[in-house]
Motif scaffolding. Structure first.
Motif, PDB file in Angstrom:
ATOM      1  N   ALA A  19      -1.748   1.874   0.248  1.00 29.59           N
ATOM      2  CA  ALA A  19      -1.942   0.575  -0.418  1.00 29.59           C
ATOM      3  C   ALA A  19      -1.011  -0.472   0.180  1.00 29.59           C
ATOM      4  N   CYS A  24      -5.189  -2.566   0.667  1.00 27.04           N
ATOM      5  CA  CYS A  24      -5.586  -3.457  -0.425  1.00 27.04           C
ATOM      6  C   CYS A  24      -6.860  -4.217  -0.049  1.00 27.04           C
ATOM      7  N   ALA A  27      -9.816  -1.770   0.001  1.00 26.81           N
ATOM      8  CA  ALA A  27     -10.233  -1.430  -1.366  1.00 26.81           C
ATOM      9  C   ALA A  27     -11.069  -2.562  -1.956  1.00 26.81           C
ATOM     10  N   VAL A  39      -7.820   4.368  -4.505  1.00 25.29           N
ATOM     11  CA  VAL A  39      -6.743   4.134  -3.540  1.00 25.29           C
ATOM     12  C   VAL A  39      -5.612   5.113  -3.827  1.00 25.29           C
ATOM     13  N   GLU A  41      -1.769   6.046  -3.065  1.00 25.36           N
ATOM     14  CA  GLU A  41      -0.519   5.469  -2.564  1.00 25.36           C
ATOM     15  C   GLU A  41       0.622   6.399  -2.938  1.00 25.36           C
ATOM     16  N   ILE A  46       2.516  -0.675  -4.784  1.00 23.58           N
ATOM     17  CA  ILE A  46       1.781  -1.030  -3.572  1.00 23.58           C
ATOM     18  C   ILE A  46       2.696  -1.833  -2.637  1.00 23.58           C
ATOM     19  N   MET A 166      -5.819  -6.319  -4.190  1.00 22.74           N
ATOM     20  CA  MET A 166      -5.824  -5.100  -4.998  1.00 22.74           C
ATOM     21  C   MET A 166      -6.242  -5.418  -6.434  1.00 22.74           C
ATOM     22  N   LEU A 176      -6.682   3.030  -8.839  1.00 25.83           N
ATOM     23  CA  LEU A 176      -5.463   3.101  -8.039  1.00 25.83           C
ATOM     24  C   LEU A 176      -4.608   4.257  -8.528  1.00 25.83           C
ATOM     25  N   ARG A 178      -0.879   5.636  -7.918  1.00 26.28           N
ATOM     26  CA  ARG A 178       0.437   5.537  -7.289  1.00 26.28           C
ATOM     27  C   ARG A 178       1.209   6.824  -7.551  1.00 26.28           C
TER      28      ARG A 178
END
Lengths: 469, 424
Positions: A19, A24, A27, A39, A41, A46, A166, A176, A178
């Motif tokens: 990301a 970004c 996506a 996504v 990450e 990000i 994003m 997303l 993370r």
């Protein structure tokens, strides 16, 4: 304790790995094209790798190699940025850039550079004489022999832009994760199963946007890599806001065969920066600055704009560029395995990201069925970080100022700590709000910030046990 | 401010706006109010007035001002209470965003309610001082948690009860550096070393015994070259007197002292800034390059005690009040500067002739390093004043203004330290 997001329950069309600014933009592109996107990450926020430390310039690509993929992606990315920036609330500081020749040898290279700019479609680039240079940059050092003016090289916000990409992906249905570093993966002929620190993800196709780790992701998932990342560190020094009275735009050196060189330019946040250096190194994570180099950059800035020598330094940072053995981007398509690599995006990623995302979509269409673009996508507004545009502090009920140097309100901090893209590290919070970016570097606001972020950031600003006071 | 002024964008008019509610600003506001200047606002961006002493949980404060020995927070509360009792309109959570030019300067403000504007006959800046950041000192390494100034450390610990580390290295040996040792002790943190680039401990003797008492080694002629760690500080690289480098383990760095005036508003406003001291250029009335503006306290120079700043607030307030009543003093015609590498700055650095009673009867200087010799003020070849000097960085150096005025209009006065010389 790293906060990890859960995997999506059903298979997605596209797994985007990484990301950064490219991830970004990718996506966003695939989401708007109607694909289901997830996504992955590895960091808590990000933009935590190469994308956190660049110069914040929207390049025209005037000096890119003619006919290169890089040039095409920059041109396309530039055009799309201009098209969408109003709807996403993205800033544009219309500065223009001067490519200055300081020596006879550099001056002799300008005509060829001008031809290159025109071949790259930058038709409005033109030569300036000494008087015209002085008129545009009155504080520039004497000794500039000539320059090329590139009128449409602009300063943009290097954090709000990819954040907005994003945000637009997320508000239109993307997922997303993370804290989801990729650990393994396999393609069964129909679906990719990607193992991550946060659990497995099933996807019909993979787009590798892993930046500094792009080659390793290829090696992990495809068994080999066609390129090797050679991290190139770039250190920067940021001068305080009063320095903007000394620099009206972007001042570039005449590029050599090996480097774009050190730029002096304004930033979207109302500062002036000088950098980057170009230091080859092994580490893909160590973005350390060093005193000698920072001094050298300040001296360099003062040879370009002498009055900068007396300006206070606000910050210093280093970014790592994911360069490879070759100059151009390293794009790989494995149609059979439904896999695309966008690698080696070494220093023009911010400008090229939207163009690269379109390129990736075109490549994907060569091996996958097309999806139906969203008819009425949602257009979220980017965080308003730019100094020259209206900001939250001027509006009612902002909660008061938390970070005094950068005039960040309590409402802005609260907003950046909530929602699907809530900041989970101080770096992420800074990129969403500008907190602690200013001249005091936390002298005034650390306590208040540590207080409002207690239990929210990784790592925390303070230890979990409180003082016995 | 009134609801109306927010809604219709009207500008509120006042006689005097004071920017900054620390000791200097509060003293000036109180004095002006006591002198009958009622149309006065004090703008403070924090939630409480009081300034830096608010988070200095140690003694000694208040001796000069209250003839009492107080801790910083109590002292700050008393100063603010005095100002309120005198009728000062203290507006907290009010930040000045921009200073407009005089005459009748307009200040752009922001408050929790939004942006607003204020117009004043005179503005007094008292925005104080802060420690120089790690970035401005060009200390290399990564950007991880655990690097703080003493100010940040004290406000975290004393205002919020938060501790950023357990085993920090302290950079600097100024008074504030020793104060950070006490702050650490209060919070149960144990500093592992103090590091001083100079050849001697900067602070006066009474604090010097602290490291030995606390078992903390002091490394002189040593710099912090780089700070290491991934997410949090894990160690530092020190460069010693022989250039030798070594690493020591720690979980934080206190980047202490090396104070610099918080002059960014003045700088952004385009007012003259003294390159040596970092504060606005003033004359002996505390008046800046724009005569609608005055300045007092630690904004003028790094760094003085709260009591000294408080007294400057009083004397500059007197000069400002005299200006409002009887007209401004004559414009300054004498310029002062320092020369040589031993001296950093002189303030005031402008003097006017034949005016009313000044706010300052002495100029203030600082040395750049340990130095000793004869301090001399010259206009051309003419010696105006000399004095013996044996000093360290950050120590107060004073030279009387009266003999300097003999230089006459248009004079350029230069202060120099003739090292090794003891008499004229």
């Amino acid at each position: 304790m790293i906060e990890r997001d859960r995997p999506p329950q059903a298979p997605v069309d596209i797994a985007v790995i990484g990301a950064g600014v490219v991830g970004c933009a990718v996506a966003r592109r695939f989401t708007l094209d109607g694909a289901r996107v997830c996504v992955l990450e590895k960091a808590v926020d990000i933009l935590d790798g190469a994308s956190k430390g660049n110069s914040g310039i929207l390049h025209t690509g005037f000096d890119a190699p003619v006919g290169s993929l890089e040039q095409r992606c920059i041109a396309d990315g530039y055009a799309e940025y201009m098209e969408i920036r109003d709807r996403l609330g993205l800033p544009l500081l219309e500065t223009g850039a001067l490519v200055v020749a300081w020596t006879e040898a550099e001056e002799a290279r300008l005509p060829a550079l001008l031809d290159q700019a025109r071949a790259n479609g930058v038709a409005d680039a033109r030569l300036l004489d000494k008087a015209a240079i002085k008129a545009r940059e009155p504080h520039l050092a004497d000794g500039a022999r000539a320059a090329i003016l590139v009128p449409r090289e602009y300063v943009i916000d290097p954090w709000a832009a990819p954040t907005a990409y994003m945000m637009q992906a997320l508000t239109n249905g993307a997922h997303l994760m993370r804290g989801a570093g990729v650990t393994a993966g396999a393609f069964d002929g129909d679906l990719w199963r990607i193992e991550t620190d946060a659990g497995p993800v099933l996807a019909r196709a993979v787009i590798n946007c892993a930046g500094l780790f792009g080659d390793r992701i290829d090696a992990m998932l495809l068994g080999d890599s066609h390129f090797t990342i050679r991290p190139r560190k770039g250190q920067f020094v940021v001068f305080d806001k009063a320095a903007t009275a000394l620099v009206s735009g972007i001042v570039l050196p005449t590029p050599s065969a090996t480097t774009k060189g050190v730029v002096v330019c304004r930033t979207a946040y109302g500062n002036v920066l000088v950098g980057p250096t170009a230091e080859e190194q092994e580490s893909r994570t160590d973005a350390a600055t060093d005193r000698e180099t920072l001094r050298m950059l300040i001296d360099k800035a003062a040879t370009i704009v002498p009055a900068l020598a007396d300006q206070p330094v606000t910050a210093a940072y280093a970014g790592l560029r994911p360069a490879s053995e070759e100059k151009d981007y390293r794009v790989r398509v494995e149609a059979d395995r439904r896999y695309i690599t966008l690698g080696g995006i070494r220093s023009t990623g911010l400008s090229a990201a939207l163009g690269l995302a379109r390129h990736a979509a075109d490549l994907h269409a060569t091996f996958a069925a097309s999806t139906v673009p969203l008819s009425e996508p949602h257009w979220p507004r980017a965080p308003r970080l730019a100094e020259h545009a209206p900001r939250d502090w001027a509006e009612a009920d902002n909660g008061g100022i938390l970070c005094h140097c950068e005039l960040v309100t309590r409402r802005e901090v609260a907003a950046a700590l909530t929602g699907p893209l809530a900041a989970r590290g101080l770096g992420g919070l800074k990129r969403r709000t500008r907190v602690t970016m200013g001249r005091c570097q936390g002298f005034y606001c650390s306590a208040a910030l540590a207080d409002v972020t207690a239990g929210r950031l990784d790592p925390p600003m303070a230890l979990p046990d409180r003082a016995d006071d | 401010m009134t609801e109306a002024s927010l809604k219709d964008g009207a500008v509120e008019d006042v006689a005097v706006a004071i920017v900054g509610g620390g000791p200097a600003g509060l003293a000036a506001a109180t004095r002006l109010a006591e002198q009958g200047i009622r149309d006065l606002v004090l703008l403070e961006r924090e939630e409480e007035a009081g300034g830096i002493p608010r988070h200095c949980g140690h003694y000694p404060f208040g001796l000069r001002e209250m003839q009492r020995l107080l801790r910083g927070p109590d002292y700050a509360r008393r100063l603010a209470a005095r100002a309120r009792a005198a009728g000062v309109d203290i507006r907290t959570r009010t930040s000045v965003v921009r200073l407009g030019p005089g005459p009748h300067p307009t200040l752009d403000l922001t408050t929790p309610e939004g942006a607003t504007r204020l117009r004043a006959e005179r503005v007094l800046l008292a925005t104080g001082v802060r420690e120089t950041s790690r970035a401005a000192r060009l200390i290399g390494g990564g950007r991880m948690r655990g690097v703080v100034s003493t100010g940040a450390l004290q406000s975290m610990i004393y205002l919020k009860g938060l501790v950023p580390f357990r085993r920090p290295v302290v950079l600097g040996t100024e008074l504030v550096s020793f104060s950070s040792l006490m702050t650490c002790r209060h919070a149960g943190a144990r500093p592992v070393a103090m590091v001083e680039p100079g050849t001697r401990i900067t602070a006066r003797s009474f604090a010097r015994a602290l490291p030995a008492l606390m078992g903390i080694p002091v490394h002189l002629e040593t710099t912090v070259e780089a700070i290491h760690g991934t997410d949090r500080v894990e160690g530092v690289t020190l460069a010693g007197p022989d250039g030798a480098r070594r690493e020591i383990d720690c979980d934080g760095v206190i980047v202490s002292g090396a104070f610099t005036p918080e002059a960014s508003l003045a700088r952004l406003g385009g007012f003259a800034i003294d390159a040596g001291g970092g504060g606005p250029v003033i004359d002996q009335y505390g008046r800046m390059s724009d005569p609608a503006y005055y300045a007092a306290g630690n904004l003028l120079r790094p760094v003085e005690t709260a009591g000294w700043s408080w007294r400057e607030g009083l004397t500059v307030a007197d000069a400002l009040a005299a200006d409002l009543r009887g007209g401004p003093p004559p414009p300054p015609t004498i310029r002062l500067s320092v020369t040589g590498d031993a001296l950093r700055f002189v303030t005031p650095s402008r003097l006017s002739l034949d005016g009313p009673a000044p706010a300052f009867d002495a100029v203030q200087l600082r040395a750049a390093r340990a130095a000793r010799g004869l301090l001399t003020a010259r206009a051309g070849s003419r010696i105006l004043w000399t004095g013996r000097l044996d000093t360290l960085p950050e120590r107060r150096i004073l030279a009387p203004i009266a003999p300097l005025l003999a230089a006459g209009p248009g004079a350029e006065i230069t202060f120099a330290l003739e090292e090794g010389r003891e008499t004229s």
